[in-house]
Scaffold this motif. Structure first.
Motif, short mmCIF file in Angstrom:
data_model
loop_
_atom_site.label_atom_id
_atom_site.label_comp_id
_atom_site.label_asym_id
_atom_site.label_seq_id
_atom_site.Cartn_x
_atom_site.Cartn_y
_atom_site.Cartn_z
N ALA A 61 30.30 64.07 8.17
CA ALA A 61 31.52 64.84 8.38
C ALA A 61 32.23 65.08 7.05
CB ALA A 61 32.45 64.14 9.37
N ARG A 62 32.31 64.06 6.21
CA ARG A 62 32.94 64.22 4.89
C ARG A 62 32.22 65.28 4.07
NH1 ARG A 62 34.17 58.35 5.32
NH2 ARG A 62 36.38 58.18 4.73
N ARG A 63 30.90 65.25 4.07
CA ARG A 63 30.13 66.25 3.31
C ARG A 63 30.38 67.65 3.87
NH1 ARG A 63 26.59 61.95 3.11
NH2 ARG A 63 25.46 62.54 4.98
N PHE A 64 30.34 67.78 5.18
CA PHE A 64 30.48 69.10 5.79
C PHE A 64 31.90 69.66 5.63
CE2 PHE A 64 31.33 71.96 9.35
CZ PHE A 64 30.33 72.89 9.15
N TYR A 65 32.89 68.90 6.10
CA TYR A 65 34.27 69.40 6.05
C TYR A 65 34.80 69.47 4.62
CZ TYR A 65 34.49 69.33 11.10
OH TYR A 65 34.27 69.60 12.43
N GLY A 66 34.41 68.50 3.79
CA GLY A 66 34.88 68.48 2.41
C GLY A 66 34.08 69.40 1.50
N ASP A 67 32.78 69.17 1.39
CA ASP A 67 31.95 69.92 0.44
C ASP A 67 31.63 71.33 0.91
OD1 ASP A 67 31.97 67.57 -1.02
OD2 ASP A 67 29.95 66.95 -0.38
N VAL A 68 31.27 71.49 2.18
CA VAL A 68 30.87 72.82 2.66
C VAL A 68 32.09 73.69 2.99
CG1 VAL A 68 29.58 74.10 4.42
CG2 VAL A 68 28.64 71.98 3.50
N LEU A 69 33.00 73.15 3.81
CA LEU A 69 34.16 73.96 4.21
C LEU A 69 35.30 73.95 3.18
CD1 LEU A 69 34.42 73.23 8.04
CD2 LEU A 69 33.28 75.14 6.87
N GLY A 70 35.33 72.95 2.32
CA GLY A 70 36.36 72.89 1.28
C GLY A 70 37.67 72.28 1.72
N ALA A 71 37.67 71.50 2.80
CA ALA A 71 38.88 70.84 3.28
C ALA A 71 39.12 69.57 2.45
CB ALA A 71 38.76 70.49 4.76
N ALA A 72 40.38 69.29 2.14
CA ALA A 72 40.73 68.11 1.35
C ALA A 72 40.83 66.88 2.25
CB ALA A 72 42.05 68.34 0.62
N GLU A 73 40.17 65.81 1.82
CA GLU A 73 40.21 64.57 2.60
C GLU A 73 41.54 63.86 2.41
OE1 GLU A 73 37.83 60.33 2.91
OE2 GLU A 73 36.70 62.11 2.30
N GLY A 74 42.03 63.29 3.50
CA GLY A 74 43.27 62.51 3.47
C GLY A 74 42.98 61.05 3.73
N ARG A 75 43.83 60.42 4.55
CA ARG A 75 43.67 59.00 4.85
C ARG A 75 42.42 58.77 5.68
NH1 ARG A 75 48.01 57.55 8.37
NH2 ARG A 75 47.86 59.71 8.99
N SER A 76 41.95 57.51 5.64
CA SER A 76 40.77 57.18 6.45
C SER A 76 40.69 55.67 6.65
CB SER A 76 39.49 57.68 5.77
OG SER A 76 39.27 56.99 4.55
N THR A 77 39.88 55.29 7.64
CA THR A 77 39.49 53.90 7.85
C THR A 77 37.99 53.91 8.06
OG1 THR A 77 39.65 53.89 10.27
CG2 THR A 77 41.70 53.46 9.04
N GLU A 78 37.44 52.81 8.55
CA GLU A 78 36.00 52.78 8.83
C GLU A 78 35.65 53.60 10.07
OE1 GLU A 78 36.69 48.85 8.84
OE2 GLU A 78 36.75 48.92 6.67
N THR A 79 36.65 53.98 10.88
CA THR A 79 36.35 54.67 12.15
C THR A 79 36.91 56.08 12.24
OG1 THR A 79 38.30 53.73 13.24
CG2 THR A 79 36.23 52.48 13.39
N TRP A 80 37.67 56.53 11.25
CA TRP A 80 38.20 57.90 11.28
C TRP A 80 38.55 58.38 9.88
CZ3 TRP A 80 43.06 58.38 9.24
CH2 TRP A 80 43.87 57.26 9.25
N VAL A 81 38.66 59.70 9.75
CA VAL A 81 39.06 60.33 8.49
C VAL A 81 39.89 61.57 8.82
CG1 VAL A 81 36.89 61.63 8.30
CG2 VAL A 81 38.27 61.24 6.27
N ASP A 82 40.98 61.75 8.08
CA ASP A 82 41.82 62.94 8.20
C ASP A 82 41.42 63.97 7.15
OD1 ASP A 82 43.42 61.91 10.22
OD2 ASP A 82 45.05 61.34 8.89
N PHE A 83 41.59 65.25 7.50
CA PHE A 83 41.38 66.33 6.54
C PHE A 83 42.55 67.30 6.62
CE2 PHE A 83 37.00 64.96 6.83
CZ PHE A 83 36.55 65.12 5.52
#
Length: 137
Positions: free
Chosen positions: A17-39
């Motif tokens: 998900a990080r690769r797709f939403y961050g690298d492919v779509l260009g969304a900036a990652e926010g807070r996260s834990t081991e079970t979730w990540v915000d964008f």
């Protein structure tokens, strides 16, 4: 403060998900834990949680094509939409509905494309040259 939407849904793999939403779509990652990540999903907040993605069916009709429902979507300026279409094509993303323009020359003319994230969650991105057509009747 500007009103923004927040949407939380499941993905099967946070690294994918990080690769797709961050690298492919260009969304900036926010807070996260081991079970979730915000964008920051183009000014809106999405929270991707580990779990079983929601069920979808191809019951939405776009022209002659059936598309997945429910789905997440964005509305962009036409130039941003074209840049995203080029970015997704270059990343060899498989389209459910390839980039195309609907209602050409009519009120509400829009470009659209549908694809899925690596967990199968469907996304539609629309582009408008004339934003007054977004809510055209």
């Amino acid at each position: 403060m500007e009103t923004r939407f927040h949407l939380a849904y499941h993905v099967t793999d946070l690294d994918e998900a990080r690769r797709f939403y961050g690298d492919v779509l260009g969304a900036a990652e926010g807070r996260s834990t081991e079970t979730w990540v915000d964008f920051d999903f183009f000014g809106h907040q999405i929270s991707l949680h580990l779990g079983e993605p929601f069920a979808t069916t191809n019951t939405g009709k776009v022209g002659d094509h059936m598309v997945p429902m429910p789905h997440l979507g964005l509305v962009m300026a036409q130039s941003d939409w074209q840049a995203m279409a080029d970015r997704l094509t270059a990343a060899e993303i498989e389209f459910v509905l390839p980039p195309q323009t609907r209602f050409k020359g009519e009120k509400g003319e829009q470009s659209t494309m549908f694809f899925r994230d690596p967990s199968g969650n469907p996304i539609e991105i629309k582009g408008f040259a004339d934003t007054s057509g977004i809510f055209a009747r």
